[in-house]
Design a protein around this motif. Structure first.
Motif, short mmCIF file in Angstrom:
data_model
loop_
_atom_site.label_atom_id
_atom_site.label_comp_id
_atom_site.label_asym_id
_atom_site.label_seq_id
_atom_site.Cartn_x
_atom_site.Cartn_y
_atom_site.Cartn_z
N THR A 87 0.52 -6.27 -3.04
CA THR A 87 -0.75 -5.65 -2.69
C THR A 87 -1.84 -5.96 -3.71
O THR A 87 -3.02 -5.70 -3.47
N SER A 88 -1.48 -6.51 -4.85
CA SER A 88 -2.46 -6.85 -5.88
C SER A 88 -3.16 -8.16 -5.52
O SER A 88 -2.72 -8.90 -4.65
N HIS A 89 -4.26 -8.43 -6.20
CA HIS A 89 -5.03 -9.64 -5.96
C HIS A 89 -4.76 -10.68 -7.04
O HIS A 89 -4.42 -10.34 -8.17
N THR A 91 -5.75 -13.28 -9.81
CA THR A 91 -6.82 -13.28 -10.82
C THR A 91 -6.99 -14.69 -11.37
O THR A 91 -6.18 -15.58 -11.08
N ASN A 112 -4.62 -14.06 1.51
CA ASN A 112 -4.72 -12.60 1.46
C ASN A 112 -4.79 -12.06 0.04
O ASN A 112 -5.23 -10.93 -0.18
N LEU A 113 -4.36 -12.85 -0.94
CA LEU A 113 -4.43 -12.42 -2.33
C LEU A 113 -5.83 -12.60 -2.91
O LEU A 113 -6.09 -12.17 -4.04
N LEU A 114 -6.71 -13.23 -2.13
CA LEU A 114 -8.08 -13.46 -2.59
C LEU A 114 -9.11 -12.63 -1.82
O LEU A 114 -10.28 -12.61 -2.18
N GLU A 116 -10.80 -9.15 -0.33
CA GLU A 116 -10.93 -7.73 -0.65
C GLU A 116 -10.20 -6.89 0.39
O GLU A 116 -9.55 -5.90 0.06
N ASP A 117 -10.32 -7.29 1.64
CA ASP A 117 -9.66 -6.60 2.74
C ASP A 117 -8.65 -7.54 3.36
O ASP A 117 -9.02 -8.57 3.96
N ALA A 118 -7.36 -7.22 3.23
CA ALA A 118 -6.32 -8.11 3.74
C ALA A 118 -6.40 -8.27 5.26
O ALA A 118 -5.89 -9.26 5.80
#
Length: 280
Positions: A87-89, A91, A112-114, A116-118
């Motif tokens: 669930t983390s983004h 970096t 999806n890791l980049l 803001e809203d998956a």
């Protein structure tokens, strides 16, 4: 005729045509990346389980002591982070982008890791999507990876071409299912692999059968399997079958595919290890 000539070289006796060599389109990875083996997971259509096989293969190879990674090239339909409960983004800094590690240390990069809203849709045209996939290779600091699995979108369009041309793909795993026109799907993948000079390593049939939890008899819900005969026909060296197992959905929905105990693809992992080992 050479690209740089305006005449027929065979008439003038010049050897300029032989001096023009086809240029490699391989993209250099990030300076902080060293990937030994790249395996693309492909199919001719969607919904056959490419992401599931990609996830299970990464888990199996990680369990065998290899450092594994997943490059999620399905930009408009990414599902890899969900299967691993990420669930983390991602970096990054001025040097590049850092992939996100799973509980057992599998490195992941996905669109999806980049976001803001998956749940936000990625409404991009083909060239932009292809550019993003290429950047996942060139701009991400993967570190030292033994096996990278590339979860491909279905078909033979822009993204598969970008992956085959830009990444040093060692081979592909073709995913199919019994209810498909198997020969057509496999043949499309084979022809593309031949054009791109990438070998087909194996054929994995998903949803091959259902095993009764009480009597353990196997039922071919979508008809008889054709995976072995297809492998013989197209000279594919390895096959595997995945059952219709409700536990797949349960573990993927919970985001803990790494704790799934079954080893349906253990033979496929052993097969890859037998071919490639730890180093080239």
């Amino acid at each position: 005729m050479s690209e740089n000539c305006s005449h027929d070289c065979s008439d003038c006796g010049s050897s300029c045509s032989s001096r023009t060599q086809p240029q490699s389109l391989l993209a250099a990875p990030h300076a902080g990346t060293h990937v030994k083996h790249v395996i693309a997971v492909v199919s001719g259509k969607g919904g056959v389980g490419k992401s599931l096989v990609t996830s299970l293969m990464a888990v199996q190879m990680q369990r065998r002591g290899f450092k594994t990674a997943i490059l999620d090239a399905d930009i408009t339909g990414p599902s890899i982070p969900k299967a691993f409960g990420i669930t983390s983004h991602a970096t990054g800094d001025e040097k590049g982008i850092f992939p996100v590690a799973t509980k057992t240390g599998i490195e992941i990069m996905s669109m999806n890791l980049l976001l803001e809203d998956a749940a936000a849709p990625v409404v991009w045209r083909g060239p932009v999507i292809s550019g993003a996939v290429k950047q996942f290779w060139t701009d991400v600091i993967w570190g030292d990876i033994d096996y990278m699995f590339v979860d491909m979108p279905p078909g033979t369009g822009d993204v598969p071409l970008t992956v085959f041309q830009s990444l040093p793909v060692d081979g592909i795993l073709v995913i199919t299912s019994p209810q498909e026109l198997v020969s057509m799907i496999v043949e499309k993948a084979l022809k593309m692999s031949e054009i791109m000079h990438v070998p087909v390593l194996g054929l994995v049939e998903n949803m091959s059968y259902f095993e009764c939890p009480d009597c353990h008899s196997k039922h071919e819900i979508f008809g008889p399997s054709h995976v072995e005969e297809s492998a013989v026909k197209y000279e594919i060296p390895h096959t595997a079958k995945l059952p219709m197992d409700p536990k797949f959905a349960y573990h993927c929905d919970k985001g803990d595919i790494e704790s799934f105990p079954a080893d349906y693809l253990n033979d496929t992992a052993a097969y890859l290890e037998g071919i490639f080992g730890k180093g080239k």
